[in-house]
Design a protein around this motif. Structure first.
Motif, PDB file in Angstrom:
ATOM      1  N   UNK A  32       0.786  -1.329  -0.046  1.00 26.33           N
ATOM      2  CA  UNK A  32      -0.192   0.033   0.077  1.00 26.33           C
ATOM      3  C   UNK A  32       0.834   1.230   0.034  1.00 26.33           C
ATOM      4  N   UNK A  33       0.453   2.307  -0.670  1.00 22.04           N
ATOM      5  CA  UNK A  33       0.945   3.416  -0.840  1.00 22.04           C
ATOM      6  C   UNK A  33       1.448   4.029   0.770  1.00 22.04           C
ATOM      7  N   UNK A  34       0.563   3.886   1.484  1.00 20.50           N
ATOM      8  CA  UNK A  34       0.848   4.620   2.670  1.00 20.50           C
ATOM      9  C   UNK A  34       2.111   3.922   3.617  1.00 20.50           C
ATOM     10  N   UNK A  35       2.069   2.477   3.401  1.00 18.59           N
ATOM     11  CA  UNK A  35       3.249   1.851   3.984  1.00 18.59           C
ATOM     12  C   UNK A  35       4.695   2.318   3.412  1.00 18.59           C
ATOM     13  N   UNK A  36       4.495   2.511   1.856  1.00 20.87           N
ATOM     14  CA  UNK A  36       5.605   2.714   1.079  1.00 20.87           C
ATOM     15  C   UNK A  36       5.984   4.181   1.746  1.00 20.87           C
ATOM     16  N   UNK A  37       5.144   5.146   1.892  1.00 21.18           N
ATOM     17  CA  UNK A  37       5.594   6.453   2.272  1.00 21.18           C
ATOM     18  C   UNK A  37       6.127   6.377   3.846  1.00 21.18           C
ATOM     19  N   UNK A  38       5.528   5.342   4.767  1.00 24.55           N
ATOM     20  CA  UNK A  38       6.017   5.478   6.022  1.00 24.55           C
ATOM     21  C   UNK A  38       7.557   4.492   5.999  1.00 24.55           C
TER      22      UNK A  38
END
Length: 62
Positions: A32-38
């Motif tokens: 998920x994009x949120x996990x990539x950003x984190x």
């Protein structure tokens, strides 16, 4: 396992285009994009800490 591969790609991306490609690959692997950003934020913090530690370890010769 897919997220581990994605994290390796993100970690080893050096320039802007490599990072874009790594993000696209991570997304295609299902991360998920949120996990990539984190994860990218976490990597940035780690690298900043290593840089600070390296600069403070170097003592000026007097």
């Amino acid at each position: 396992m897919a997220n581990e591969k994605a994290k390796l790609l993100l970690e080893n991306a050096n320039d802007y285009f490599e990072k874009i490609t790594a993000i696209q690959c991570a997304l295609s692997l299902g991360m998920p994009m949120e996990e990539i950003e984190e994860y990218l934020d976490w990597l940035r913090l780690l690298r900043a800490e290593k840089c600070e530690m390296a600069s403070s370890a170097v003592s000026p010769s007097a």
